[in-house]
Design an enzyme around this catalytic site. Structure first.
Site, PDB file in Angstrom:
ATOM      1  NE  ARG A   9       3.894  14.726   6.045  1.00 37.54           N
ATOM      2  CZ  ARG A   9       3.801  15.481   7.128  1.00 37.54           C
ATOM      3  NH1 ARG A   9       4.374  15.105   8.248  1.00 37.54           N
ATOM      4  NH2 ARG A   9       3.135  16.610   7.101  1.00 37.54           N
ATOM      5  NE  ARG A  36      -4.012  -7.331  -5.703  1.00 36.51           N
ATOM      6  CZ  ARG A  36      -2.862  -7.362  -6.331  1.00 36.51           C
ATOM      7  NH1 ARG A  36      -1.753  -7.639  -5.671  1.00 36.51           N
ATOM      8  NH2 ARG A  36      -2.814  -7.141  -7.626  1.00 36.51           N
ATOM      9  CB  ALA A  48      -1.893  -4.522 -12.864  1.00 35.53           C
ATOM     10  CG  LEU A  50       5.773  -5.096  -9.008  1.00 40.23           C
ATOM     11  CD1 LEU A  50       6.736  -5.851  -8.100  1.00 40.23           C
ATOM     12  CD2 LEU A  50       5.403  -3.756  -8.411  1.00 40.23           C
ATOM     13  CD  GLU A  65       2.772  -8.247 -15.032  1.00 44.79           C
ATOM     14  OE1 GLU A  65       1.905  -9.022 -14.558  1.00 44.79           O
ATOM     15  OE2 GLU A  65       3.958  -8.254 -14.648  1.00 44.79           O
ATOM     16  CD  GLU A  69      -1.574 -10.149 -13.337  1.00 44.67           C
ATOM     17  OE1 GLU A  69      -2.586  -9.458 -13.555  1.00 44.67           O
ATOM     18  OE2 GLU A  69      -0.774  -9.918 -12.412  1.00 44.67           O
ATOM     19  N   PRO A  87      -0.386   8.949  -3.678  1.00 42.47           N
ATOM     20  CG  PRO A  87      -0.995  10.977  -4.647  1.00 42.47           C
ATOM     21  CD  PRO A  87      -1.408   9.545  -4.538  1.00 42.47           C
ATOM     22  N   GLY A  88       0.072  10.083  -1.184  1.00 38.91           N
ATOM     23  CA  GLY A  88       0.298  10.453   0.211  1.00 38.91           C
ATOM     24  C   GLY A  88       1.137   9.441   0.964  1.00 38.91           C
ATOM     25  CD  GLU A  92       1.884   1.237  -7.454  1.00 37.21           C
ATOM     26  OE1 GLU A  92       1.672   0.345  -8.277  1.00 37.21           O
ATOM     27  OE2 GLU A  92       1.333   1.288  -6.343  1.00 37.21           O
ATOM     28  CD  GLU A 118       0.692 -13.621 -10.896  1.00 41.98           C
ATOM     29  OE1 GLU A 118       1.326 -14.589 -11.359  1.00 41.98           O
ATOM     30  OE2 GLU A 118       1.013 -12.449 -11.106  1.00 41.98           O
TER      31      GLU A 118
END
Length: 171
Positions: A9, A36, A48, A50, A65, A69, A87-88, A92, A118
């Site tokens: 995987r 994006r 949002a 990191l 943030e 932002e 999750p696949g 994160e 931004e």
């Protein structure tokens, strides 16, 4: 695998992130419009970012943030929910906070300079019920925004009494 076979995987190792569902006194949600590139479109999103400062408490990261932002700050913070974004394909994990008692940061106090994607992110406030309608009608696609909006709407039913504190440990 359950049958004893081994499967390869590929996945992304991610430092984690935070998002902020900022809610005004009149039940409006702060949303950003951000480009994006992977999906090649503008998306409605929550502030949002990191988890990129070592040992920084998650609520402090979220406050940073929100300030960077959107140029807002909040006096009241709660943990709204924790989710794995995809999750696949990635590990994160994102903590989404509910921020209330929100106010704009005066220009002279906000030294952050926006750049890259931004640089041109409009900030809008829309009623929470309208945000829910936009999620359900397919106008809001960003997964933390979808999860945060629906969770805030559900949590508002009891006046947000069931939410965890901002510093709640991650499960």
């Amino acid at each position: 695998m359950p049958d004893g076979e081994t499967a390869d995987r590929d996945y992304v190792i991610h430092p984690g992130s935070v998002a902020v569902l900022a809610l005004s006194e009149d039940d409006k949600v702060l949303l950003l419009r951000q480009y994006r590139h992977p999906v090649r479109r503008l998306l409605w999103e929550l502030p949002a970012g990191l988890r990129d400062v070592p040992e920084e408490p998650l609520v402090d990261c979220a406050a940073r943030e929100l300030a960077e932002e959107a140029a807002y700050r909040a006096r009241t913070w709660h943990t709204l929910l924790d989710v794995y974004t995809s999750p696949g394909m990635s590990d994160e994990r994102i903590r989404i906070f509910l921020a209330r008692d929100v106010e704009p940061i005066p220009d002279e106090e906000n030294g952050y300079v926006r750049h890259h994607e931004e640089a041109d992110m409009p900030v809008v406030w829309i009623p929470l019920a309208d945000a829910v309608d936009r999620v359900l009608s397919g106008m809001i696609h960003n997964s933390p925004a979808v999860a945060g909006i629906l969770a805030a709407y559900a949590a508002s039913a009891d006046g947000f009494k069931g939410l965890r504190p901002a510093g709640a440990p991650e499960a």
